[in-house]
Design a protein around this motif. Structure first.
Motif, short mmCIF file in Angstrom:
data_model
loop_
_atom_site.label_atom_id
_atom_site.label_comp_id
_atom_site.label_asym_id
_atom_site.label_seq_id
_atom_site.Cartn_x
_atom_site.Cartn_y
_atom_site.Cartn_z
N TYR A 67 42.52 44.45 40.96
CA TYR A 67 42.71 43.14 41.59
C TYR A 67 42.59 43.36 43.10
N GLY B 213 32.01 35.81 31.27
CA GLY B 213 33.15 35.21 31.93
C GLY B 213 33.41 35.74 33.32
N GLN C 264 35.33 37.99 35.91
CA GLN C 264 35.89 39.32 35.79
C GLN C 264 36.31 39.87 37.15
N SER D 34 44.86 30.37 40.47
CA SER D 34 44.10 29.47 39.59
C SER D 34 42.98 30.17 38.83
N VAL D 35 42.90 31.49 38.92
CA VAL D 35 41.82 32.23 38.26
C VAL D 35 42.16 32.48 36.79
N SER D 36 41.16 32.29 35.93
CA SER D 36 41.27 32.63 34.51
C SER D 36 40.25 33.73 34.23
N LEU D 37 40.75 34.92 33.92
CA LEU D 37 39.88 36.08 33.76
C LEU D 37 39.57 36.35 32.29
N ALA D 38 38.39 36.89 32.05
CA ALA D 38 37.93 37.21 30.70
C ALA D 38 38.56 38.49 30.18
N GLY E 296 43.54 39.33 32.99
CA GLY E 296 44.55 38.62 33.77
C GLY E 296 45.97 39.01 33.46
N GLU E 297 46.17 39.99 32.60
CA GLU E 297 47.52 40.32 32.13
C GLU E 297 48.52 40.61 33.24
N SER F 9 50.22 38.06 37.49
CA SER F 9 51.50 37.51 37.95
C SER F 9 52.23 38.47 38.89
#
Length: 128
Positions: A9, A28, A30, A113-117, A121-122, A125
């Motif tokens: 990240y 997706g 990444q 607001s990111v949604s990772l493939a 995204g685990e 947070s």
């Protein structure tokens, strides 16, 4: 033998570095990730993967967590920072693995607001 990977990240302020593959939209959104070479330190692998997949240099690599998938592949997630002024760019992957030559569209997006493939995204947070 268990394959160990790193996923990174990369942040600039509250924005996260992400990319999509130009020729494979189904892959997706990444973050930079890839295999750790034999004898390679995790922080060095993280720096190398970011450079190969995005062309950016990063600093302050900090481990965040470890993910193991159903096949036993281990991915170490890390956080790094960059001060690049770039907001969006295209990059052709360098390095010696199967991703070499792929074309990525890189950009920064609000991390919240990111949604990772692919389960990438685990540990997002932990950046907040």
């Amino acid at each position: 033998m268990t394959r160990v990977r790193v996923a990174v990240y990369v942040t600039r302020g509250s924005d996260l570095l992400v990319f999509t593959q130009r020729d494979d939209a189904e892959a997706g959104v990444q973050v930079p990730a890839g295999g750790v070479r034999a004898g390679e330190r995790l922080d060095a692998a993280a720096v190398r993967e970011v450079l190969e997949e995005t062309g950016l240099s990063v600093s302050a690599v900090t481990p965040l967590g470890v993910q193991t998938d159903v096949e036993g592949q281990v991915t170490v997630f890390a956080h790094a920072t960059t001060a690049t002024p770039l907001d969006r760019w295209a990059h052709t992957v360098t390095g010696g693995d199967s991703d070499r030559g792929l074309s990525f569209e890189c950009s920064f997006a609000p991390a919240a607001s990111v949604s990772l493939a692919g389960g990438q995204g685990e540990f997002l947070s932990l950046l907040r």
